[in-house]
Enzyme design. Sequence first.
Site, PDB file in Angstrom:
ATOM      1  N   ASP A  55       0.858  -1.182   0.000  1.00  0.00           N
ATOM      2  CA  ASP A  55       0.000   0.000   0.000  1.00  0.00           C
ATOM      3  C   ASP A  55       0.898   1.236   0.000  1.00  0.00           C
ATOM      4  O   ASP A  55       1.678   1.444   0.939  1.00  0.00           O
ATOM      5  CB  ASP A  55      -0.853  -0.067   1.281  1.00  0.00           C
ATOM      6  CG  ASP A  55      -1.754   1.132   1.456  1.00  0.00           C
ATOM      7  OD1 ASP A  55      -1.635   2.118   0.695  1.00  0.00           O
ATOM      8  OD2 ASP A  55      -2.591   1.082   2.381  1.00  0.00           O
ATOM      9  N   ILE A  56       0.777   2.060  -1.019  1.00  0.00           N
ATOM     10  CA  ILE A  56       1.683   3.202  -1.178  1.00  0.00           C
ATOM     11  C   ILE A  56       1.497   4.240  -0.063  1.00  0.00           C
ATOM     12  O   ILE A  56       2.417   5.003   0.231  1.00  0.00           O
ATOM     13  CB  ILE A  56       1.517   3.832  -2.584  1.00  0.00           C
ATOM     14  CG1 ILE A  56       2.771   4.620  -2.978  1.00  0.00           C
ATOM     15  CG2 ILE A  56       0.263   4.688  -2.675  1.00  0.00           C
ATOM     16  CD1 ILE A  56       2.852   4.980  -4.440  1.00  0.00           C
ATOM     17  N   GLY A 108      -9.849   4.254  -5.989  1.00  0.00           N
ATOM     18  CA  GLY A 108      -8.537   3.627  -6.149  1.00  0.00           C
ATOM     19  C   GLY A 108      -7.469   4.211  -5.238  1.00  0.00           C
ATOM     20  O   GLY A 108      -7.736   4.564  -4.083  1.00  0.00           O
ATOM     21  N   VAL A 109      -6.266   4.335  -5.763  1.00  0.00           N
ATOM     22  CA  VAL A 109      -5.145   4.826  -4.964  1.00  0.00           C
ATOM     23  C   VAL A 109      -5.360   6.293  -4.581  1.00  0.00           C
ATOM     24  O   VAL A 109      -4.940   6.735  -3.507  1.00  0.00           O
ATOM     25  CB  VAL A 109      -3.807   4.572  -5.703  1.00  0.00           C
ATOM     26  CG1 VAL A 109      -3.632   5.444  -6.905  1.00  0.00           C
ATOM     27  CG2 VAL A 109      -2.632   4.708  -4.747  1.00  0.00           C
ATOM     28  N   ASP A 110      -6.030   7.043  -5.430  1.00  0.00           N
ATOM     29  CA  ASP A 110      -6.352   8.454  -5.166  1.00  0.00           C
ATOM     30  C   ASP A 110      -7.179   8.571  -3.883  1.00  0.00           C
ATOM     31  O   ASP A 110      -6.848   9.363  -2.977  1.00  0.00           O
ATOM     32  CB  ASP A 110      -7.130   8.991  -6.381  1.00  0.00           C
ATOM     33  CG  ASP A 110      -7.262  10.502  -6.425  1.00  0.00           C
ATOM     34  OD1 ASP A 110      -6.649  11.173  -5.572  1.00  0.00           O
ATOM     35  OD2 ASP A 110      -7.974  11.004  -7.312  1.00  0.00           O
ATOM     36  N   ASN A 157      -7.062  12.274 -11.168  1.00  0.00           N
ATOM     37  CA  ASN A 157      -7.787  12.629 -12.401  1.00  0.00           C
ATOM     38  C   ASN A 157      -7.644  14.127 -12.599  1.00  0.00           C
ATOM     39  O   ASN A 157      -7.163  14.836 -11.706  1.00  0.00           O
ATOM     40  CB  ASN A 157      -9.255  12.179 -12.333  1.00  0.00           C
ATOM     41  CG  ASN A 157      -9.998  12.847 -11.201  1.00  0.00           C
ATOM     42  OD1 ASN A 157     -10.155  14.063 -11.178  1.00  0.00           O
ATOM     43  ND2 ASN A 157     -10.435  12.061 -10.233  1.00  0.00           N
ATOM     44  N   SER A 165      -2.752   4.286 -14.133  1.00  0.00           N
ATOM     45  CA  SER A 165      -3.728   3.957 -15.200  1.00  0.00           C
ATOM     46  C   SER A 165      -4.169   2.497 -15.263  1.00  0.00           C
ATOM     47  O   SER A 165      -5.050   2.169 -16.064  1.00  0.00           O
ATOM     48  CB  SER A 165      -3.214   4.361 -16.605  1.00  0.00           C
ATOM     49  OG  SER A 165      -3.360   5.738 -16.813  1.00  0.00           O
ATOM     50  N   TYR A 167      -8.691   3.175 -14.910  1.00  0.00           N
ATOM     51  CA  TYR A 167      -8.457   3.663 -16.274  1.00  0.00           C
ATOM     52  C   TYR A 167      -8.160   2.545 -17.280  1.00  0.00           C
ATOM     53  O   TYR A 167      -8.041   2.800 -18.479  1.00  0.00           O
ATOM     54  CB  TYR A 167      -7.368   4.737 -16.294  1.00  0.00           C
ATOM     55  CG  TYR A 167      -7.848   6.115 -15.850  1.00  0.00           C
ATOM     56  CD1 TYR A 167      -9.178   6.337 -15.519  1.00  0.00           C
ATOM     57  CD2 TYR A 167      -6.968   7.200 -15.780  1.00  0.00           C
ATOM     58  CE1 TYR A 167      -9.622   7.597 -15.119  1.00  0.00           C
ATOM     59  CE2 TYR A 167      -7.404   8.455 -15.388  1.00  0.00           C
ATOM     60  CZ  TYR A 167      -8.735   8.652 -15.054  1.00  0.00           C
ATOM     61  OH  TYR A 167      -9.179   9.902 -14.671  1.00  0.00           O
TER      62      TYR A 167
END
Length: 170
Positions: free
Chosen positions: A8-9, A30-32, A22, A119, A123
């Site tokens: 996990d970043i 997601g990660v965002d 985005n 992406s 995406y």
Amino acid sequence: MIEVIKGDITKVHADAIVNAANSSLLGGGGVDGAIHRAGGPAILEDCRKIRARQGECKTGDAVITTAGNLPAKFVIHTVGPVWNGGTKNEAEKLANCYKHSLELAVENKCDTVAFPNISTGIYGYPKDQAAEIAVKTVTEFLNEHKKPGKVIFVCFDEDSYSIIKSLIHH
Ligand code: AR6
């Protein structure tokens, strides 16, 4: 040097972690979503200021903010291309994400930079093609600029992890 880890970043201790954002810069899934949740409201505040100054962030571009409560110093937000079967210059746009993120990292004296697999989630970019572009673009940048000192690919799924591992060990 290039490293790959699975995980996990939002937990990674790096000078900068990269967000697959985005163009609105105002958050998403997601990660965002994970980065904004874990980092707290200071990240969104910075994003809003950037929007007020420059408007939306174009595909392939990157901006930098505080990392709020995360163990990183900065978050670099980049906007990956939506996969369209390869008909919309997706490869070049994805390469630009890595290049522009690394440029911002160097400008901000970040020596360790962690990337998610931009992406390849919502995406829809094929994981193998995206991994090739990621590794090639980062390798070329490091060869040319001799910095940042370390780039870590943080893979959330086993597929991307094993693809990137095999690419960087060649
Ligand atoms: N740590 C590391 N990687 C993660 C994490 C995490 N915590 N969570 C997911 N991933 P995605 P995109 C991986 O969908 O395809 C958002 O709504 C995930 O498994 O996050 O670029 C934005 O606001 C995948 O490998 O980003 C945009 O609207 C990778 O991160 C849109 O999604 C990227 O998946 C961007 O889509």
